[in-house]
Design a protein around this motif. Structure first.
Motif, PDB file in Angstrom:
ATOM      1  N   ARG A  45      34.639  70.545  26.015  1.00  0.00           N
ATOM      2  CA  ARG A  45      33.558  69.608  26.320  1.00  0.00           C
ATOM      3  C   ARG A  45      33.390  69.386  27.820  1.00  0.00           C
ATOM      4  NH1 ARG A  45      31.448  66.489  22.176  1.00  0.00           N
ATOM      5  NH2 ARG A  45      31.383  64.549  23.396  1.00  0.00           N
ATOM      6  N   GLY A  46      34.297  69.910  28.598  1.00  0.00           N
ATOM      7  CA  GLY A  46      34.128  69.906  30.045  1.00  0.00           C
ATOM      8  C   GLY A  46      33.389  71.134  30.541  1.00  0.00           C
ATOM      9  N   GLY A  47      32.835  71.919  29.622  1.00  0.00           N
ATOM     10  CA  GLY A  47      32.066  73.086  30.021  1.00  0.00           C
ATOM     11  C   GLY A  47      32.918  74.292  30.356  1.00  0.00           C
ATOM     12  N   GLY A  48      34.092  74.403  29.716  1.00  0.00           N
ATOM     13  CA  GLY A  48      34.942  75.562  29.950  1.00  0.00           C
ATOM     14  C   GLY A  48      35.707  75.523  31.253  1.00  0.00           C
ATOM     15  N   LEU A  49      35.966  74.319  31.766  1.00  0.00           N
ATOM     16  CA  LEU A  49      36.679  74.223  33.037  1.00  0.00           C
ATOM     17  C   LEU A  49      38.150  74.608  32.892  1.00  0.00           C
ATOM     18  CD1 LEU A  49      38.606  71.454  33.185  1.00  0.00           C
ATOM     19  CD2 LEU A  49      36.387  70.360  33.395  1.00  0.00           C
ATOM     20  N   VAL A  50      38.707  75.108  33.981  1.00  0.00           N
ATOM     21  CA  VAL A  50      40.104  75.529  34.050  1.00  0.00           C
ATOM     22  C   VAL A  50      40.912  74.407  34.684  1.00  0.00           C
ATOM     23  CG1 VAL A  50      41.711  77.232  34.975  1.00  0.00           C
ATOM     24  CG2 VAL A  50      39.405  77.937  34.284  1.00  0.00           C
ATOM     25  N   GLN A  51      41.997  74.010  34.024  1.00  0.00           N
ATOM     26  CA  GLN A  51      42.805  72.914  34.560  1.00  0.00           C
ATOM     27  C   GLN A  51      43.569  73.362  35.806  1.00  0.00           C
ATOM     28  OE1 GLN A  51      42.149  70.171  33.613  1.00  0.00           O
ATOM     29  NE2 GLN A  51      41.734  70.078  31.415  1.00  0.00           N
ATOM     30  N   PRO A  52      43.615  72.517  36.825  1.00  0.00           N
ATOM     31  CA  PRO A  52      44.310  72.879  38.071  1.00  0.00           C
ATOM     32  C   PRO A  52      45.811  73.054  37.838  1.00  0.00           C
ATOM     33  CG  PRO A  52      42.882  70.955  38.376  1.00  0.00           C
ATOM     34  CD  PRO A  52      42.968  71.192  36.907  1.00  0.00           C
ATOM     35  N   LEU A  53      46.355  74.148  38.328  1.00  0.00           N
ATOM     36  CA  LEU A  53      47.774  74.424  38.127  1.00  0.00           C
ATOM     37  C   LEU A  53      48.645  73.329  38.740  1.00  0.00           C
ATOM     38  CD1 LEU A  53      49.980  76.334  37.105  1.00  0.00           C
ATOM     39  CD2 LEU A  53      49.820  77.543  39.296  1.00  0.00           C
ATOM     40  N   ALA A  54      48.258  72.825  39.894  1.00  0.00           N
ATOM     41  CA  ALA A  54      49.053  71.783  40.545  1.00  0.00           C
ATOM     42  C   ALA A  54      49.164  70.539  39.679  1.00  0.00           C
ATOM     43  CB  ALA A  54      48.456  71.429  41.907  1.00  0.00           C
ATOM     44  N   GLN A  55      48.091  70.204  38.966  1.00  0.00           N
ATOM     45  CA  GLN A  55      48.123  69.034  38.084  1.00  0.00           C
ATOM     46  C   GLN A  55      48.997  69.292  36.855  1.00  0.00           C
ATOM     47  OE1 GLN A  55      46.760  65.926  38.638  1.00  0.00           O
ATOM     48  NE2 GLN A  55      46.404  66.755  40.689  1.00  0.00           N
ATOM     49  N   LEU A  56      48.936  70.496  36.327  1.00  0.00           N
ATOM     50  CA  LEU A  56      49.798  70.858  35.194  1.00  0.00           C
ATOM     51  C   LEU A  56      51.268  70.803  35.605  1.00  0.00           C
ATOM     52  CD1 LEU A  56      47.728  73.895  33.883  1.00  0.00           C
ATOM     53  CD2 LEU A  56      47.942  71.683  32.739  1.00  0.00           C
ATOM     54  N   GLU A  57      51.555  71.293  36.806  1.00  0.00           N
ATOM     55  CA  GLU A  57      52.932  71.272  37.299  1.00  0.00           C
ATOM     56  C   GLU A  57      53.409  69.848  37.549  1.00  0.00           C
ATOM     57  OE1 GLU A  57      53.102  75.593  39.594  1.00  0.00           O
ATOM     58  OE2 GLU A  57      52.367  73.824  40.658  1.00  0.00           O
ATOM     59  N   ARG A  58      52.541  69.003  38.066  1.00  0.00           N
ATOM     60  CA  ARG A  58      52.882  67.598  38.304  1.00  0.00           C
ATOM     61  C   ARG A  58      53.217  66.909  36.984  1.00  0.00           C
ATOM     62  NH1 ARG A  58      55.001  62.917  39.468  1.00  0.00           N
ATOM     63  NH2 ARG A  58      53.552  61.146  39.471  1.00  0.00           N
ATOM     64  N   LEU A  59      52.387  67.127  35.967  1.00  0.00           N
ATOM     65  CA  LEU A  59      52.624  66.505  34.669  1.00  0.00           C
ATOM     66  C   LEU A  59      53.926  66.992  34.058  1.00  0.00           C
ATOM     67  CD1 LEU A  59      51.541  64.725  32.359  1.00  0.00           C
ATOM     68  CD2 LEU A  59      50.397  66.757  31.461  1.00  0.00           C
ATOM     69  N   TRP A  60      54.187  68.287  34.155  1.00  0.00           N
ATOM     70  CA  TRP A  60      55.402  68.861  33.570  1.00  0.00           C
ATOM     71  C   TRP A  60      56.656  68.314  34.255  1.00  0.00           C
ATOM     72  CZ3 TRP A  60      56.983  71.015  29.359  1.00  0.00           C
ATOM     73  CH2 TRP A  60      58.176  71.770  29.334  1.00  0.00           C
ATOM     74  N   ALA A  61      56.640  68.265  35.574  1.00  0.00           N
ATOM     75  CA  ALA A  61      57.809  67.768  36.301  1.00  0.00           C
ATOM     76  C   ALA A  61      58.094  66.317  35.931  1.00  0.00           C
ATOM     77  CB  ALA A  61      57.587  67.906  37.803  1.00  0.00           C
ATOM     78  N   TRP A  62      57.048  65.509  35.863  1.00  0.00           N
ATOM     79  CA  TRP A  62      57.239  64.106  35.467  1.00  0.00           C
ATOM     80  C   TRP A  62      57.757  64.012  34.040  1.00  0.00           C
ATOM     81  CZ3 TRP A  62      54.982  61.657  31.354  1.00  0.00           C
ATOM     82  CH2 TRP A  62      55.247  60.295  31.245  1.00  0.00           C
ATOM     83  N   SER A  63      57.214  64.822  33.138  1.00  0.00           N
ATOM     84  CA  SER A  63      57.577  64.723  31.720  1.00  0.00           C
ATOM     85  C   SER A  63      59.048  65.031  31.489  1.00  0.00           C
ATOM     86  CB  SER A  63      56.703  65.655  30.878  1.00  0.00           C
ATOM     87  OG  SER A  63      57.048  67.022  31.072  1.00  0.00           O
ATOM     88  N   ARG A  64      59.637  65.916  32.309  1.00  0.00           N
ATOM     89  CA  ARG A  64      61.053  66.257  32.145  1.00  0.00           C
ATOM     90  C   ARG A  64      61.938  65.047  32.453  1.00  0.00           C
ATOM     91  NH1 ARG A  64      60.407  69.366  28.574  1.00  0.00           N
ATOM     92  NH2 ARG A  64      58.471  68.157  28.642  1.00  0.00           N
ATOM     93  N   GLU A  65      61.538  64.252  33.407  1.00  0.00           N
ATOM     94  CA  GLU A  65      62.315  63.068  33.759  1.00  0.00           C
ATOM     95  C   GLU A  65      62.054  61.919  32.786  1.00  0.00           C
ATOM     96  OE1 GLU A  65      61.468  62.007  37.760  1.00  0.00           O
ATOM     97  OE2 GLU A  65      62.171  63.905  38.610  1.00  0.00           O
ATOM     98  N   ALA A  66      60.819  61.839  32.283  1.00  0.00           N
ATOM     99  CA  ALA A  66      60.425  60.702  31.453  1.00  0.00           C
ATOM    100  C   ALA A  66      60.764  60.882  29.980  1.00  0.00           C
ATOM    101  CB  ALA A  66      58.922  60.456  31.604  1.00  0.00           C
ATOM    102  N   GLY A  67      61.073  62.104  29.560  1.00  0.00           N
ATOM    103  CA  GLY A  67      61.352  62.335  28.150  1.00  0.00           C
ATOM    104  C   GLY A  67      60.116  62.311  27.281  1.00  0.00           C
ATOM    105  N   VAL A  68      58.972  62.633  27.862  1.00  0.00           N
ATOM    106  CA  VAL A  68      57.701  62.719  27.138  1.00  0.00           C
ATOM    107  C   VAL A  68      57.321  64.192  27.028  1.00  0.00           C
ATOM    108  CG1 VAL A  68      55.237  62.141  27.186  1.00  0.00           C
ATOM    109  CG2 VAL A  68      56.938  60.444  27.909  1.00  0.00           C
ATOM    110  N   ALA A  69      56.964  64.629  25.841  1.00  0.00           N
ATOM    111  CA  ALA A  69      56.635  66.036  25.630  1.00  0.00           C
ATOM    112  C   ALA A  69      55.209  66.351  26.081  1.00  0.00           C
ATOM    113  CB  ALA A  69      56.804  66.401  24.157  1.00  0.00           C
ATOM    114  N   VAL A  70      54.949  67.637  26.294  1.00  0.00           N
ATOM    115  CA  VAL A  70      53.602  68.117  26.625  1.00  0.00           C
ATOM    116  C   VAL A  70      53.177  69.139  25.579  1.00  0.00           C
ATOM    117  CG1 VAL A  70      52.177  69.354  28.294  1.00  0.00           C
ATOM    118  CG2 VAL A  70      53.927  67.734  29.097  1.00  0.00           C
ATOM    119  N   HIS A  71      52.008  68.916  24.968  1.00  0.00           N
ATOM    120  CA  HIS A  71      51.407  69.930  24.095  1.00  0.00           C
ATOM    121  C   HIS A  71      50.192  70.511  24.795  1.00  0.00           C
ATOM    122  CE1 HIS A  71      49.784  72.128  20.737  1.00  0.00           C
ATOM    123  NE2 HIS A  71      48.633  71.498  20.896  1.00  0.00           N
TER     124      HIS A  71
END
Length: 347
Positions: A155-181
């Motif tokens: 619904r965003g028109g086929g936009l590609v998610q920024p890698l830096a944002q994906l990496e930021r979320l993943w790094a935080w999730s490892r410390e917070a104990g929240v999973a990413v799907h």
């Protein structure tokens, strides 16, 4: 002789090519519920490797892949947090709650939230999602067990998610104990457009689902990847949901053929989308993959007039039309669709 229909409603409308049909007809098969279909196993092993995960599970649809993936990282009574226009909360019929007892909560991102979204909606802002996460140790609150990300964003028109944002979320999730799907229904498009390999994306998620029946042109099927222990549990959920198939190697063969022949060619779909955008007065720079969005147009009238001239488009909202290029739409079809739609819009 009437001209062939140009179907730009979705990349799900593609039909198996002659080569894919031959691969399906020649597939070696067995009973997959018993784990005995060699072609299914080959597809699962290959996709797991491509996405950098231990194991994979072939499922009939992207919706099943997403829902099982989220259930593997979220218990009933917990919640999944995601973008307000995400496929998992817009087009999957409330399955997380209806089937699994999982709550969902959404965050408006990148200018979204309007009817039909906007061309800028859905852009991942990791910190905006992180700020909304609810802790597990407060019994007043519904705990956030997982965050779901969609790449590319439909619904965003086929936009590609920024890698830096994906990496930021993943790094935080490892410390917070929240999973990413990761809802990677069109992750192959993202990979080709951004020049980022699939494993880089895949390793930034605990569970990820990729679709074979969209840009890759297979007739049916998605693959869920995760750690081996999670995939073992996923097989049980697939069976419970009625997704246990028998001699399904004929379908897996289509997926393997698509991986061999239809990935690199996605770049052509992206170029066709930019050409279509330019012809229709949409800035090609806003077209990141294979979708073109026409905003602030009378969508029902445009769709009806285009259909009368042999061009099918998707009405996303009363004022928004979506066009999706794919392997069944060649350059001549793009030019014809552009002529038809430009004439309608000019009127």
């Amino acid at each position: 002789m009437a001209e062939a229909l140009v179907d730009l409603r979705s990349d799900t409308v593609t039909r198996p090519s002659p080569g894919m049909r031959r691969a399906m007809a020649d597939a070696e098969v067995g009973d997959d519920v018993y784990g005995e279909d060699p072609t299914i196993r080959a597809l699962e092993e290959r996709v797991a490797g491509l996405l950098g995960h231990e194991a994979a599970l072939f499922v009939p649809s992207g919706t099943m892949g997403n829902q099982i993936g989220m259930r593997l990282v979220c218990e009933p009574g917990q919640e999944v947090l995601c973008d307000a226009d995400a496929h998992v909360v817009t087009y999957e019929m409330g399955a997380a709650a209806a089937v699994f007892g999982i709550s969902t909560r959404t965050v408006v991102s990148g200018g979204g939230g309007q009817e039909g979204g906007t061309a800028a909606s859905g852009r991942l802002d990791a910190d905006a999602l992180i700020a909304q996460v609810r802790p597990r140790d407060d019994w007043h609150l519904t705990a956030t067990a997982a965050i779901a990300v969609e790449n590319t964003h439909n619904r965003g028109g086929g936009l590609v998610q920024p890698l830096a944002q994906l990496e930021r979320l993943w790094a935080w999730s490892r410390e917070a104990g929240v999973a990413v799907h990761l809802d990677g229904a069109r992750l192959f498009n993202a990979s080709v457009a951004a020049g980022i390999d699939l494993a880089t994306y895949g390793r930034l998620a605990d569970t990820a689902s990729v679709c074979l029946s969209k840009g890759l042109g297979a007739p049916v099927g998605s693959v869920l990847v995760a750690a081996a222990e999670r995939i073992a549990a996923g097989r049980l959920w697939r069976k419970r949901l009625g997704g246990g198939m028998r001699q399904a190697g004929v379908l897996a063969a289509a997926g393997l053929y698509a991986l061999d022949h239809h990935v690199a060619r996605l770049a052509g779909d992206h170029e066709h989308a930019r050409l279509l955008a330019k012809r229709l007065g949409v800035d090609p720079a806003t077209v990141e993959t294979n979708m073109v969005v026409l905003d602030d147009v009378p969508a029902p009238l445009v769709a009806e007039a285009a259909k009368a001239q042999g061009v099918l488009v998707s009405q996303v909202s009363p004022r928004r039309v979506r066009l999706v290029t794919h392997l069944d739409v060649d350059r001549a079809a793009v030019d014809r669709a552009a002529d038809v739609l430009a004439g309608i819009l000019d009127r």
